[in-house]
Write an enzyme that holds these catalytic residues in place. Structure first.
Site, PDB file in Angstrom:
ATOM      1  CG  ASP A  83      29.596  87.201  10.077  1.00 14.54           C
ATOM      2  OD1 ASP A  83      29.780  87.793   8.993  1.00 14.54           O
ATOM      3  OD2 ASP A  83      30.530  86.928  10.857  1.00 14.54           O
ATOM      4  CD  GLU A 141      35.184  89.453   8.388  1.00 13.21           C
ATOM      5  OE1 GLU A 141      36.430  89.502   8.416  1.00 13.21           O
ATOM      6  OE2 GLU A 141      34.462  90.042   9.221  1.00 13.21           O
ATOM      7  NE  ARG A 182      48.957 100.531   1.269  1.00 18.26           N
ATOM      8  CZ  ARG A 182      49.689 101.645   1.369  1.00 18.26           C
ATOM      9  NH1 ARG A 182      49.080 102.814   1.405  1.00 18.26           N
ATOM     10  NH2 ARG A 182      51.001 101.589   1.467  1.00 18.26           N
TER      11      ARG A 182
END
Length: 398
Positions: A83, A141, A182
């Protein structure tokens, strides 16, 4: 397995121009969250050209399998979002958005075209690996409840269930050719806050006859910060911000009500729930003490995003093989939110950042801005790297 590394790099280089063309097409034709009908049709067409058979999910989502030898040995999922954002593009480029007020300003066109590039590479290597790759192209999203949550509800992590899931996101702070990751808690949960403070409006020159909701709202904005400064564990990141205040009075008119909108973010689900209770009691009690009322609506957003440590360590090692250790950097925690977090709560996950800035400093505009763009070198790095990470993860034993 290492003998495939140079071949993947060659395949990524050979496909780079086509991957750039895919991204430019997607960039020129952005669609808002849960409206990605043309985007999904385009992605489906590209996958079918590879001999794959995508299946629809969550209205505009797609899922497709690439089966290698011994398909049941291990399953690895890869995710891209499709999107765009309600932003008017300001870039003067041939592939600028043709849809007024809509732009791929968060790089989802990069994520989608990159995953299509990965699909192309893996499709050419089916006889070279064991296991199954599940490609997830998800909608929405950028908009609650998040396309990831809907895809999961419809079973995207079942039949077959992945042992792990990988995702990537553009990162203009890093040069193209580098990635960052990370282990552990990486991105924050996000909740939307909507407050309505009601008092009794009237003439600004006669405050004694009114209950001023503007003053009450001001106290709430200040007092609410003690949730972070005095209630939260100082070792646990938390953010409470109010970005919208509407008090439709005038210089001499006290309004009847004030509306506030804000966000609360943290990296711990237990504290998240506790903070909601603290905030509700504070705003309601403070308003009552000043003769007003306050209604608080908390719209729950995405959970925090957790990069599973062992998977992230394997991803880092594989990325260093592909890119060189100097091109794999450690990231700090980031208080933005991503609905990939839903996957991370349901399966071992690793979400890493793909550098998109040019070496000379161009393409440094942040995501969610009207001038965001990328160095196309990232569209050679992204597909090849994800293909390599996938093969390494398929070969993992745990």
């Amino acid at each position: 397995m290492l003998h495939l590394l140079p071949r993947i790099k060659t395949l990524a280089a050979e496909a780079a121009a086509d991957t750039v063309a895919l991204r430019q097409h997607l960039h020129a034709h952005p669609e808002l969250s849960f409206q990605e009908f043309n985007t999904a049709a385009f992605v489906k067409e590209q996958l079918e050209k590879l001999g794959l058979h995508p299946q629809p999910m969550a209205t505009t989502g797609l899922v497709v399998l690439i089966e290698g030898q011994n398909p049941g040995r291990r399953v690895v999922a890869l995710r891209a979002d499709m999107d765009a954002l309600p932003i008017q593009e300001q870039n003067e480029v041939p592939y600028r958005s043709r849809n007024p007020g809509v732009m791929h300003a968060c790089g989802h066109d990069v994520h989608t075209s990159s995953l299509l590039g990965t699909a192309r590479i893996l499709s050419q290597l089916r006889t070279e690996f064991e296991g199954t790759v599940k490609l997830i192209f998800q909608p929405g999203e950028e908009l609650l409840p998040g396309g990831a949550s809907l895809m999961i509800q419809e079973g995207v992590l079942k039949n077959p269930a992945p042992a792990s899931i990988l995702g990537q996101h553009v990162f203009p702070l890093l040069p193209a050719g580098k990635i960052g990751l990370r282990a552990g808690r990486y991105m924050a949960s996000t909740d939307e806050l909507y407050l309505t403070v009601r008092g009794k409006g009237g003439h600004g020159a006669m405050p004694e006859q009114n209950i001023d909701p503007v003053l009450v709202a001001a106290h709430i904005i200040v007092a609410a910060q003690q949730i972070v400064s005095r209630r939260a564990n100082p070792k646990l990141p938390s953010v409470l911000s109010f970005g919208k205040v509407i008090a439709n009075g005038a210089t001499n008119v006290i309004p009847n009500e004030v509306k506030l909108e804000g966000t609360f973010r943290t990296l711990n689900e237990e504290w998240r729930e506790e903070a909601h209770g603290h905030l509700r009691r504070l705003v309601e009690g403070l308003a009552e003490s000043m003769g007003a009322t306050c209604e608080l609506e908390i719209r729950r957003g995405y959970p925090y995003l957790e990069n599973e440590p062992q998977l992230t360590a394997r991803t880092r090692a594989a990325a260093e093989e592909y890119l060189g250790a100097e091109n794999v950097v450690e990231l700090d925690q980031w208080m933005a939110a991503e609905d990939f977090a839903y996957y991370s709560q349901a399966a071992p996950a690793c979400f890493y950042r793909l550098g998109t800035r040019a070496a000379d400093g161009r393409f440094a505009a942040s995501v969610h801005t009207p001038t965001f763009d990328i160095d196309t070198k990232a569209l050679e790095t992204g597909p090849g790297l994800m293909a390599w990470l996938t093969l390494r993860e398929l070969a993992a034993e745990d």
